[in-house]
Motif scaffolding. Structure first.
Motif, PDB file in Angstrom:
ATOM      1  N   LEU A  93       9.955  -0.441   4.608  1.00 57.33           N
ATOM      2  CA  LEU A  93      11.078  -1.332   4.943  1.00 57.33           C
ATOM      3  C   LEU A  93      10.715  -2.206   6.137  1.00 57.33           C
ATOM      4  CD1 LEU A  93      14.042   1.182   4.549  1.00 57.33           C
ATOM      5  CD2 LEU A  93      13.333  -0.611   2.941  1.00 57.33           C
ATOM      6  N   PRO A  94      11.119  -3.470   6.158  1.00 58.37           N
ATOM      7  CA  PRO A  94      11.768  -4.189   5.049  1.00 58.37           C
ATOM      8  C   PRO A  94      10.801  -4.370   3.882  1.00 58.37           C
ATOM      9  CG  PRO A  94      11.143  -5.716   6.773  1.00 58.37           C
ATOM     10  CD  PRO A  94      10.866  -4.342   7.326  1.00 58.37           C
ATOM     11  N   VAL A  95      11.343  -4.359   2.674  1.00 64.21           N
ATOM     12  CA  VAL A  95      10.517  -4.392   1.472  1.00 64.21           C
ATOM     13  C   VAL A  95       9.861  -5.761   1.328  1.00 64.21           C
ATOM     14  CG1 VAL A  95      10.518  -4.185  -1.030  1.00 64.21           C
ATOM     15  CG2 VAL A  95      12.013  -2.716   0.350  1.00 64.21           C
ATOM     16  N   PRO A  96       8.518  -5.813   1.303  1.00 63.59           N
ATOM     17  CA  PRO A  96       7.836  -7.104   1.135  1.00 63.59           C
ATOM     18  C   PRO A  96       8.111  -7.688  -0.252  1.00 63.59           C
ATOM     19  CG  PRO A  96       6.342  -5.385   1.947  1.00 63.59           C
ATOM     20  CD  PRO A  96       7.585  -4.700   1.494  1.00 63.59           C
ATOM     21  N   ALA A  97       8.082  -8.983  -0.345  1.00 68.33           N
ATOM     22  CA  ALA A  97       8.273  -9.659  -1.632  1.00 68.33           C
ATOM     23  C   ALA A  97       7.182  -9.231  -2.609  1.00 68.33           C
ATOM     24  CB  ALA A  97       8.250 -11.169  -1.440  1.00 68.33           C
ATOM     25  N   GLY A  98       7.565  -8.988  -3.828  1.00 62.78           N
ATOM     26  CA  GLY A  98       6.607  -8.599  -4.852  1.00 62.78           C
ATOM     27  C   GLY A  98       6.165  -7.158  -4.783  1.00 62.78           C
ATOM     28  N   SER A  99       6.888  -6.320  -4.031  1.00 60.40           N
ATOM     29  CA  SER A  99       6.507  -4.911  -3.900  1.00 60.40           C
ATOM     30  C   SER A  99       6.735  -4.155  -5.199  1.00 60.40           C
ATOM     31  CB  SER A  99       7.328  -4.252  -2.786  1.00 60.40           C
ATOM     32  OG  SER A  99       7.029  -4.806  -1.531  1.00 60.40           O
ATOM     33  N   PRO A 100       5.917  -3.140  -5.467  1.00 61.63           N
ATOM     34  CA  PRO A 100       6.130  -2.326  -6.666  1.00 61.63           C
ATOM     35  C   PRO A 100       7.398  -1.488  -6.508  1.00 61.63           C
ATOM     36  CG  PRO A 100       4.441  -1.355  -5.282  1.00 61.63           C
ATOM     37  CD  PRO A 100       4.755  -2.692  -4.681  1.00 61.63           C
ATOM     38  N   PRO A 101       8.064  -1.161  -7.597  1.00 55.22           N
ATOM     39  CA  PRO A 101       9.257  -0.328  -7.510  1.00 55.22           C
ATOM     40  C   PRO A 101       8.875   1.120  -7.236  1.00 55.22           C
ATOM     41  CG  PRO A 101       8.703  -0.727  -9.796  1.00 55.22           C
ATOM     42  CD  PRO A 101       7.756  -1.555  -8.976  1.00 55.22           C
ATOM     43  N   PRO A 102       9.821   1.929  -6.768  1.00 55.06           N
ATOM     44  CA  PRO A 102       9.533   3.362  -6.638  1.00 55.06           C
ATOM     45  C   PRO A 102       9.124   3.959  -7.992  1.00 55.06           C
ATOM     46  CG  PRO A 102      11.582   2.795  -5.520  1.00 55.06           C
ATOM     47  CD  PRO A 102      11.166   1.581  -6.293  1.00 55.06           C
ATOM     48  N   PHE A 103       8.315   4.989  -7.939  1.00 55.36           N
ATOM     49  CA  PHE A 103       7.846   5.713  -9.130  1.00 55.36           C
ATOM     50  C   PHE A 103       6.994   4.849 -10.049  1.00 55.36           C
ATOM     51  CE2 PHE A 103      12.078   7.489  -8.049  1.00 55.36           C
ATOM     52  CZ  PHE A 103      11.687   8.767  -7.670  1.00 55.36           C
ATOM     53  N   ALA A 104       6.395   3.781  -9.542  1.00 49.28           N
ATOM     54  CA  ALA A 104       5.610   2.886 -10.404  1.00 49.28           C
ATOM     55  C   ALA A 104       4.449   3.631 -11.052  1.00 49.28           C
ATOM     56  CB  ALA A 104       5.096   1.697  -9.595  1.00 49.28           C
ATOM     57  N   ALA A 105       3.688   4.371 -10.269  1.00 48.41           N
ATOM     58  CA  ALA A 105       2.536   5.084 -10.810  1.00 48.41           C
ATOM     59  C   ALA A 105       2.975   6.229 -11.714  1.00 48.41           C
ATOM     60  CB  ALA A 105       1.669   5.607  -9.669  1.00 48.41           C
ATOM     61  N   TYR A 106       3.933   7.016 -11.249  1.00 49.88           N
ATOM     62  CA  TYR A 106       4.413   8.152 -12.025  1.00 49.88           C
ATOM     63  C   TYR A 106       4.955   7.700 -13.378  1.00 49.88           C
ATOM     64  CZ  TYR A 106       7.501  11.985 -13.428  1.00 49.88           C
ATOM     65  OH  TYR A 106       8.148  12.976 -14.135  1.00 49.88           O
ATOM     66  N   GLY A 107       5.777   6.681 -13.378  1.00 51.38           N
ATOM     67  CA  GLY A 107       6.381   6.214 -14.617  1.00 51.38           C
ATOM     68  C   GLY A 107       5.379   5.658 -15.608  1.00 51.38           C
ATOM     69  N   ALA A 108       4.354   4.993 -15.097  1.00 50.40           N
ATOM     70  CA  ALA A 108       3.352   4.408 -15.988  1.00 50.40           C
ATOM     71  C   ALA A 108       2.406   5.462 -16.546  1.00 50.40           C
ATOM     72  CB  ALA A 108       2.557   3.344 -15.241  1.00 50.40           C
ATOM     73  N   ARG A 109       2.082   6.456 -15.725  1.00 48.33           N
ATOM     74  CA  ARG A 109       1.052   7.422 -16.110  1.00 48.33           C
ATOM     75  C   ARG A 109       1.614   8.638 -16.845  1.00 48.33           C
ATOM     76  NH1 ARG A 109      -3.721   6.752 -12.894  1.00 48.33           N
ATOM     77  NH2 ARG A 109      -3.494   5.090 -11.342  1.00 48.33           N
ATOM     78  N   TRP A 110       2.773   9.141 -16.409  1.00 47.47           N
ATOM     79  CA  TRP A 110       3.314  10.387 -16.950  1.00 47.47           C
ATOM     80  C   TRP A 110       4.617  10.088 -17.689  1.00 47.47           C
ATOM     81  CZ3 TRP A 110       0.751  15.014 -16.856  1.00 47.47           C
ATOM     82  CH2 TRP A 110      -0.431  15.031 -16.117  1.00 47.47           C
ATOM     83  N   ARG A 111       4.478   9.626 -18.895  1.00 50.04           N
ATOM     84  CA  ARG A 111       5.637   9.288 -19.707  1.00 50.04           C
ATOM     85  C   ARG A 111       6.143  10.541 -20.415  1.00 50.04           C
ATOM     86  NH1 ARG A 111       5.989   4.880 -24.648  1.00 50.04           N
ATOM     87  NH2 ARG A 111       8.161   5.326 -25.203  1.00 50.04           N
ATOM     88  N   MET A 112       7.409  10.839 -20.194  1.00 54.75           N
ATOM     89  CA  MET A 112       8.026  12.014 -20.779  1.00 54.75           C
ATOM     90  C   MET A 112       9.029  11.593 -21.857  1.00 54.75           C
ATOM     91  SD  MET A 112       6.701  14.778 -19.429  1.00 54.75           S
ATOM     92  CE  MET A 112       5.053  14.051 -19.349  1.00 54.75           C
ATOM     93  N   PRO A 113       9.485  12.514 -22.717  1.00 57.25           N
ATOM     94  CA  PRO A 113      10.326  12.143 -23.868  1.00 57.25           C
ATOM     95  C   PRO A 113      11.789  11.931 -23.504  1.00 57.25           C
ATOM     96  CG  PRO A 113       9.957  14.498 -23.877  1.00 57.25           C
ATOM     97  CD  PRO A 113       9.117  13.948 -22.752  1.00 57.25           C
ATOM     98  N   HIS A 114      12.055  10.992 -22.599  1.00 57.58           N
ATOM     99  CA  HIS A 114      13.436  10.803 -22.174  1.00 57.58           C
ATOM    100  C   HIS A 114      14.263  10.095 -23.234  1.00 57.58           C
ATOM    101  CE1 HIS A 114      13.219   6.453 -21.046  1.00 57.58           C
ATOM    102  NE2 HIS A 114      11.941   6.728 -20.848  1.00 57.58           N
TER     103      HIS A 114
END
Length: 452
Positions: free
Chosen positions: A221-242
């Motif tokens: 914080l403050p969040v820089p422009a163009g910052s990745p969202p939270p959980f970016a790596a986790y969400g992309a790499r570990w996809r679960m059957p939601h």
């Protein structure tokens, strides 16, 4: 995608302080002296860019498995060839791919391919992207018994290697992780190293995971422009059957095992959870849809424990407990597993801070081997101490063997150097089988003949 050595050297340096502190604390333990945390194991990719790496599998419904992997070659195909005999692939499936950026870091091509329908309790051989070596997996059974291994707060240290080796020595059908996987903590090269580190285990049995605080990786914080969202790596790499469980988020979902005899709910400690949240509404719907006559076992995983007598992370799960505990109690959830605290602790059946034979057994198992070391400081005068049946600050893993519709066996295995030592075990009776718990919703009007 390149392994940035300077980033990894910083991560290794984090071990030093925690090792010294852990060694000093362990020296005071009369029964068992725990060695300090092991060094971080950095696993590099030494194969061609088109060859798969970081291969892991997860369950998608009763008859499908999702195969996930990464390639440095962005032109590699998202396809899996598979069959029941080595090198004899009788089926093929095509999936999807993604990638992400984290400031100056760019991931490789992340592939997700669902294969099936597959037969239960069967070994399948598979090859990813028509390149590299062959892998094999065994599908879970379609009926009881089933054995679930549980490991929290993994990391990628020498102790993590020991934990996973012990867990894999005897057969298990699935591995469940209540959060904190790689301990990358914004150093994205450590996500790549972790994927390669666990590949030998995660490519053979379905790994079902939920997020912990180390997966958040929120920008400063403050969040820089163009910052990745939270959980970016986790969400992309570990996809679960939601999607398959009707969840709008990869941060919480559910799945069935053993032909629907076991229903596992993976909650998100770091997603909104109050009564007006999407997660709360989804959980209420999910639990209401479970028919306990067909599904005698209900298991929940989350990261921040709701019950905890350790000084570490004290009270961090309290807001979520207050928001959601009644849903779990009314559904007669049998057992709740948590991580976050780097130790083992098992409580009696509890509801609203009091012993209750119709409440879940709460178990903290955040002792997979992380680089931060162990949480030694249990408070013997804590108000919940009378409900804490056993606790120990050691690395290890757990095994829940659901034997039949009424009985399950829980065992916690401590990593005792070359051996895995059972230090705690318990027979559980399904709450769906207890007449007193089926008949009464009022926690004050039940029989006290449970595992206390």
């Amino acid at each position: 995608m390149r392994t940035t050595r300077c980033m990894l050297m910083v991560a290794q340096a984090l071990v030093v302080v925690s090792a010294l502190l852990a060694a000093a604390a362990a020296a005071t333990a009369a029964e068992y002296v725990r060695p300090p945390p092991g060094r971080i194991i950095l696993t590099e990719h030494t194969e061609p860019a088109a060859h798969p790496q970081q291969v892991h599998v997860s369950a998608v419904g009763e008859k499908h498995v999702r195969v996930s992997w990464v390639t440095d070659d962005m032109r590699a195909q998202s396809v899996v060839d598979y069959g029941k005999a080595s090198r004899n692939y009788t089926a093929s499936a095509t999936g999807e791919h993604t990638s992400y950026r984290y400031f100056l870091y760019s991931s490789g091509k992340i592939h997700h391919v669902s294969i099936g329908p597959l037969e239960p309790s069967t070994v399948y051989y598979y090859r990813c992207g028509k390149a590299g070596k062959e892998f094999s997996l065994r599908t879970p059974p379609a009926a009881l018994p089933i054995e679930l291994a549980l490991v929290g707060d993994l990391g990628q240290t020498e102790w993590t290697a020991s934990t996973l080796a012990h867990a894999s020595k005897t057969g298990h059908d699935m591995l469940l992780v209540p959060g904190d996987l790689s301990y990358a903590d914004t150093q994205q090269a450590l996500w790549d190293s972790f994927g390669r580190f666990v590949q030998r285990h995660a490519s053979r049995r379905p790994w079902m995971v939920t997020q912990g605080n180390h997966e958040v990786e929120a920008p400063p914080l403050p969040v820089p422009a163009g910052s990745p969202p939270p959980f970016a790596a986790y969400g992309a790499r570990w996809r679960m059957p939601h999607e398959e469980s009707g969840s709008p988020s990869n941060l919480y979902y559910s799945f069935g095992a053993a032909g629907g005899a076991v229903h596992v709910v993976m909650l998100g400690s770091y997603a909104p959870f109050n009564a007006s949240s999407d997660q709360y509404r989804w959980l209420a719907r999910d639990l209401a849809a479970v028919d306990r006559r067909a599904t005698p076992w209900l298991v929940v995983l989350l990261h921040a424990p709701w019950y905890n007598t350790n000084a570490a992370h004290q009270g961090e799960g309290e807001a979520m407990r207050k928001a959601m505990e009644r849903l779990l109690f009314q559904a007669r959830v049998d057992v709740v597993f948590a991580g976050h605290v780097h130790a083992y602790e098992r409580f009696a059946r509890v509801y609203d801070n009091e012993a209750n034979p119709c409440g879940p057994v709460y178990i903290t198992i955040g002792d997979g081997g992380n680089r931060e070391g162990l949480a030694f400081n249990f408070d013997k005068n804590h108000t919940l101490a009378p409900l804490s049946m056993t606790r120990e600050a050691s690395f290890g893993h757990g095994r829940l063997r659901v034997v039949n519709t009424t009985s399950a066996h829980w065992a916690w295995h401590r990593n005792d150097d070359a051996d895995s030592v059972v230090r705690d075990e318990l027979w559980l009776e399904s709450l769906a089988a207890k007449a007193s718990c089926r008949q009464h919703a009022d926690p004050a009007v039940v029989d006290w003949d449970d595992e206390l």
